[in-house]
Design a protein around this motif. Sequence first.
Motif, PDB file in Angstrom:
ATOM      1  N   ARG A 282      -5.971   8.134 -12.593  1.00  0.00           N
ATOM      2  CA  ARG A 282      -5.887   6.961 -11.716  1.00  0.00           C
ATOM      3  C   ARG A 282      -5.884   7.383 -10.257  1.00  0.00           C
ATOM      4  O   ARG A 282      -6.488   6.735  -9.408  1.00  0.00           O
ATOM      5  N   TRP A 283      -5.192   8.475  -9.964  1.00  0.00           N
ATOM      6  CA  TRP A 283      -5.147   8.970  -8.586  1.00  0.00           C
ATOM      7  C   TRP A 283      -6.534   9.418  -8.139  1.00  0.00           C
ATOM      8  O   TRP A 283      -6.979   9.112  -7.018  1.00  0.00           O
ATOM      9  N   ALA A 284      -7.253  10.136  -8.996  1.00  0.00           N
ATOM     10  CA  ALA A 284      -8.570  10.670  -8.638  1.00  0.00           C
ATOM     11  C   ALA A 284      -9.629   9.582  -8.531  1.00  0.00           C
ATOM     12  O   ALA A 284     -10.708   9.824  -7.970  1.00  0.00           O
ATOM     13  N   ALA A 285      -9.333   8.394  -9.043  1.00  0.00           N
ATOM     14  CA  ALA A 285     -10.301   7.295  -8.935  1.00  0.00           C
ATOM     15  C   ALA A 285     -10.595   6.973  -7.471  1.00  0.00           C
ATOM     16  O   ALA A 285     -11.702   6.546  -7.129  1.00  0.00           O
ATOM     17  N   GLY A 286      -9.615   7.185  -6.603  1.00  0.00           N
ATOM     18  CA  GLY A 286      -9.840   6.950  -5.171  1.00  0.00           C
ATOM     19  C   GLY A 286     -10.845   7.932  -4.599  1.00  0.00           C
ATOM     20  O   GLY A 286     -11.693   7.560  -3.776  1.00  0.00           O
ATOM     21  N   LEU A 287     -10.781   9.194  -5.030  1.00  0.00           N
ATOM     22  CA  LEU A 287     -11.750  10.186  -4.580  1.00  0.00           C
ATOM     23  C   LEU A 287     -13.132   9.886  -5.144  1.00  0.00           C
ATOM     24  O   LEU A 287     -14.149  10.017  -4.443  1.00  0.00           O
ATOM     25  N   GLN A 288     -13.172   9.461  -6.386  1.00  0.00           N
ATOM     26  CA  GLN A 288     -14.446   9.081  -6.999  1.00  0.00           C
ATOM     27  C   GLN A 288     -15.112   7.952  -6.201  1.00  0.00           C
ATOM     28  O   GLN A 288     -16.320   7.991  -5.935  1.00  0.00           O
ATOM     29  N   LYS A 289     -14.322   6.976  -5.795  1.00  0.00           N
ATOM     30  CA  LYS A 289     -14.856   5.859  -5.009  1.00  0.00           C
ATOM     31  C   LYS A 289     -15.390   6.344  -3.670  1.00  0.00           C
ATOM     32  O   LYS A 289     -16.475   5.913  -3.225  1.00  0.00           O
ATOM     33  N   LEU A 290     -14.677   7.270  -3.002  1.00  0.00           N
ATOM     34  CA  LEU A 290     -15.131   7.816  -1.725  1.00  0.00           C
ATOM     35  C   LEU A 290     -16.474   8.513  -1.885  1.00  0.00           C
ATOM     36  O   LEU A 290     -17.388   8.320  -1.069  1.00  0.00           O
ATOM     37  N   LYS A 292     -18.756   8.048  -4.172  1.00  0.00           N
ATOM     38  CA  LYS A 292     -19.815   7.064  -4.443  1.00  0.00           C
ATOM     39  C   LYS A 292     -20.232   6.343  -3.164  1.00  0.00           C
ATOM     40  O   LYS A 292     -21.409   6.007  -2.979  1.00  0.00           O
ATOM     41  N   ASN A 293     -19.264   6.120  -2.280  1.00  0.00           N
ATOM     42  CA  ASN A 293     -19.596   5.485  -0.990  1.00  0.00           C
ATOM     43  C   ASN A 293     -20.479   6.389  -0.129  1.00  0.00           C
ATOM     44  O   ASN A 293     -21.168   5.907   0.781  1.00  0.00           O
TER      45      ASN A 293
END
Length: 315
Positions: A282-290, A292-293
């Motif tokens: 769940r924490w790494a989902a923020g990095l994944q989103k970055l 992808k952006n």
Amino acid sequence: MKLLSKLLLSTAMVCCAQIAVAAPPKLMILPDKTWCVEKGYYTETERNGKVRQTEDYDKALIDKDFVNVQTVIAQVMAERGFPVVSALAQQESDDEDEMLDEAFEGAETGSGVQTNSFDEIVKRAKPDITLKIGWNVNAAGSLYSTDVRMDAIDTYSNKQVAPIAAQTGEVRRTVPLGVAIKGSMAQNMDNFCSTLMSYFDDIQTNGREIRLDVRIVDNGAGTTMNQEFNGEELGSIIYKWVNDNTVNNQFSERSSGRNMLRYDQVRIPLKGSDGRALDAKRWAAGLQKLLKNLGLTAENASPSLGTARIYIGEK
């Protein structure tokens, strides 16, 4: 002035009450590897020329002796205010909803991320600490004694929190194993539980420890950690994100290269901004989103509670 004093005193009492009822860590009890191997509850696989033994929890968790010992330890911990998750109940629930998650598979190669039965159980139950217990029974005619060991392991970092080693002394064979073990460990439990609570207090203050691996796979379309996005190298962008999203900026760079970054001792909050519990994925989902952006293909293939793994490109 008196009114202000009363207000301050009232506030202090509320704060103290909140501290006093701070939630203890959630525990799960499992048999340790030594006990599983001695009982024959394991499977063997060969990897990189090494034979590895992995606990077979399908068999171990229904062993009569383990069930009795686990029940006794759970009662002891519950008496001291520590909630215990049943590994067997969790496993049965997993069987109903597929015991194993489908491993991450890339669209092109079909390669997968390997997990094991331990990871699969704890990913669903999410215990803060796993108590691994084992024992040896020493028969002596109509009597027996037992050497007992229990180790508290941080489920996320795999670090040892507190160990216990005890011996029952000789008791009659009519004395149930669980009762004998409970009696032998009683004198150690107060210090043991105090250590658990102190460790968990530190986690709540300084964050939970995980590790993070970011890898660029073969078909990452020529992407490297040196590639620039808006004038900044990808490796630097990832580093800054980790720095901004850890508790007190606590983490260590274990290794780095053109195609990978590895961080350990990464301290993440217990809960996200939405109030929900955070694990590595769940924490790494923020990095994944970055990522992808930035226009990159990024897959969150985190295999366990304490390991975050991001693949850039298709596997």
